[in-house]
Design a protein around this motif. Structure first.
Motif, short mmCIF file in Angstrom:
data_model
loop_
_atom_site.label_atom_id
_atom_site.label_comp_id
_atom_site.label_asym_id
_atom_site.label_seq_id
_atom_site.Cartn_x
_atom_site.Cartn_y
_atom_site.Cartn_z
N SER A 152 5.09 8.82 3.51
CA SER A 152 4.12 7.73 3.55
C SER A 152 4.47 6.70 4.62
O SER A 152 3.58 6.06 5.18
N GLY A 153 5.77 6.53 4.89
CA GLY A 153 6.18 5.54 5.87
C GLY A 153 5.99 5.94 7.31
O GLY A 153 6.06 5.09 8.21
N TYR A 154 5.71 7.23 7.55
CA TYR A 154 5.50 7.66 8.93
C TYR A 154 4.22 7.08 9.53
O TYR A 154 4.04 7.12 10.75
N ALA A 159 0.85 6.87 -6.62
CA ALA A 159 -0.28 7.77 -6.81
C ALA A 159 0.11 9.22 -6.57
O ALA A 159 -0.33 10.13 -7.30
N LEU A 160 0.94 9.47 -5.57
CA LEU A 160 1.40 10.84 -5.31
C LEU A 160 2.27 11.36 -6.45
O LEU A 160 2.16 12.53 -6.85
N LEU A 161 3.14 10.51 -6.97
CA LEU A 161 3.96 10.92 -8.11
C LEU A 161 3.10 11.26 -9.32
O LEU A 161 3.35 12.26 -10.01
N LEU A 162 2.08 10.45 -9.55
CA LEU A 162 1.18 10.74 -10.67
C LEU A 162 0.41 12.03 -10.42
O LEU A 162 0.22 12.84 -11.34
N GLY A 163 -0.04 12.23 -9.18
CA GLY A 163 -0.76 13.46 -8.87
C GLY A 163 0.10 14.69 -9.03
O GLY A 163 -0.35 15.71 -9.55
N LEU A 164 1.36 14.62 -8.58
CA LEU A 164 2.26 15.75 -8.74
C LEU A 164 2.54 16.04 -10.20
O LEU A 164 2.68 17.19 -10.62
N TRP A 212 0.82 -1.21 0.00
CA TRP A 212 0.00 0.00 0.00
C TRP A 212 0.86 1.27 0.00
O TRP A 212 0.50 2.27 -0.62
N VAL A 213 1.97 1.23 0.69
CA VAL A 213 2.87 2.40 0.69
C VAL A 213 3.42 2.65 -0.71
O VAL A 213 3.47 3.79 -1.19
N LEU A 214 3.83 1.58 -1.39
CA LEU A 214 4.34 1.74 -2.75
C LEU A 214 3.26 2.27 -3.69
O LEU A 214 3.53 3.15 -4.52
N MET A 215 2.05 1.77 -3.55
CA MET A 215 0.95 2.28 -4.38
C MET A 215 0.65 3.74 -4.05
O MET A 215 0.35 4.54 -4.95
N GLU A 216 0.75 4.08 -2.79
CA GLU A 216 0.51 5.47 -2.40
C GLU A 216 1.57 6.39 -2.98
O GLU A 216 1.25 7.49 -3.47
N THR A 257 11.11 10.71 -5.00
CA THR A 257 10.47 9.47 -4.58
C THR A 257 10.81 9.13 -3.14
O THR A 257 9.97 8.63 -2.38
N PHE A 258 12.05 9.41 -2.74
CA PHE A 258 12.46 9.14 -1.36
C PHE A 258 11.70 10.03 -0.38
O PHE A 258 11.34 9.58 0.71
N HIS A 259 11.45 11.28 -0.75
CA HIS A 259 10.67 12.16 0.12
C HIS A 259 9.26 11.60 0.34
O HIS A 259 8.78 11.51 1.48
N LEU A 260 8.61 11.23 -0.75
CA LEU A 260 7.26 10.70 -0.64
C LEU A 260 7.23 9.38 0.11
O LEU A 260 6.29 9.10 0.87
#
Length: 279
Positions: A194-196, A171-176, A164-168, A187-190
């Motif tokens: 997401s990992g928090y 999705a964020l990369l696509l949204g940006l 789910w984290v990878l999918m999230e 990608t590392f930032h996102l």
């Protein structure tokens, strides 16, 4: 010389010579090799002969040099492509933490409401590492939380959470990309943001195991609201770069919706992955 006594046809006695030895079936070629048992050549003699001939052949030398050049170019291409997707230097930045940073960041994740300055600090256009900037995202806390969250009993749940984290992140990369947001978010930032959620998942499960379902829902509500506030403030500050300030209103609204959507997703995934662990 051997002699043989005998009589001829007419009865006369005469001497005859012995027949000569028959010629050998094969020529003796053992003189060209060093003395070995059974007449075999010395070990490595043929190999040394072949290598000497190969080294003395200019065409073979050119072929070897060309092959080495091709192999070196292929190695450089593979290293460049690997560095493009996974930069070791960039990855080290997200693990540059110390004990003080970890303690303060955990406190910020649990109680972020009194934090005022959410901007990342820079030194000569280079972001400061997490141990020098509390607002800098890190991968140490998400990694440690994921390892803590994934013993053998929770292995399936942890694997699902990782997916789910990878999918999230995708999705964020696509949204940006669709929102045409120009920022320093990688990608590392996102992945760090997401990992928090693993921290909230651990606190909720531990509270539920100690105090039952009531304690679980109280901890879930608190950690979820804190994480949502943290995600909104962090992503809005990180995504609002100089190019996005003063941009068109539709773009700003799209950025706002993207940030709120990412924040609202956190409590849902925390609840979905942990509610069955507390009875």
């Amino acid at each position: 010389m051997a002699y043989h006594s005998g009589y001829g046809v007419h009865g006369s006695k005469h001497r005859t010579r012995a027949a000569p030895d028959p010629p050998p079936l094969f020529d003796d070629t053992s003189g060209g090799y060093s003395s070995q048992l059974g007449g075999y050549p010395a070990p490595g003699a043929d190999v040394a002969f072949s290598v000497n001939n190969l080294l003395g052949d200019p065409v073979a030398n050119m072929a070897m040099a060309y092959g080495s050049s091709i192999a070196s170019q292929g190695k450089d291409i593979v290293h460049k492509e690997l560095h493009r997707f996974v930069s070791v230097n960039k990855l080290k930045y997200f693990f540059a933490v110390d004990t003080a940073y970890v303690a303060k960041k955990l406190g910020l994740l649990v109680f972020p409401y009194t934090h005022q300055n959410w901007k990342m600090q820079y030194s000569q256009d280079v972001p400061l590492p997490p141990r020098k900037d509390l607002n800098a995202p890190d991968l140490y806390i998400p990694t440690m939380a994921f390892i803590t969250f994934s013993p053998e009993v929770l292995g399936l749940c942890a694997s699902t959470a990782l997916v789910w984290v990878l999918m999230e992140v995708l999705a964020l990369l696509l949204g940006l990309y669709l929102a045409t947001v120009r920022s320093e978010l990688s990608t590392f930032h996102l992945l760090a943001y997401s990992g928090y959620k693993y921290v909230g998942m651990i606190l909720s499960v531990l509270t539920g195991l100690l105090f039952g379902s009531d304690g679980y829902y109280v901890a879930l509500a608190w950690t979820s609201s804190a994480l949502m506030y943290f995600i909104v403030r962090s992503l809005r500050t990180a995504a609002s770069g100089p190019d996005s300030m003063g941009g068109p209103a539709p773009r700003q609204r799209l950025q706002l919706y993207l940030t709120l959507g990412a924040a609202a997703f956190q409590p849902l995934i925390i609840y979905w992955l942990t509610f069955h662990l507390v009875r």
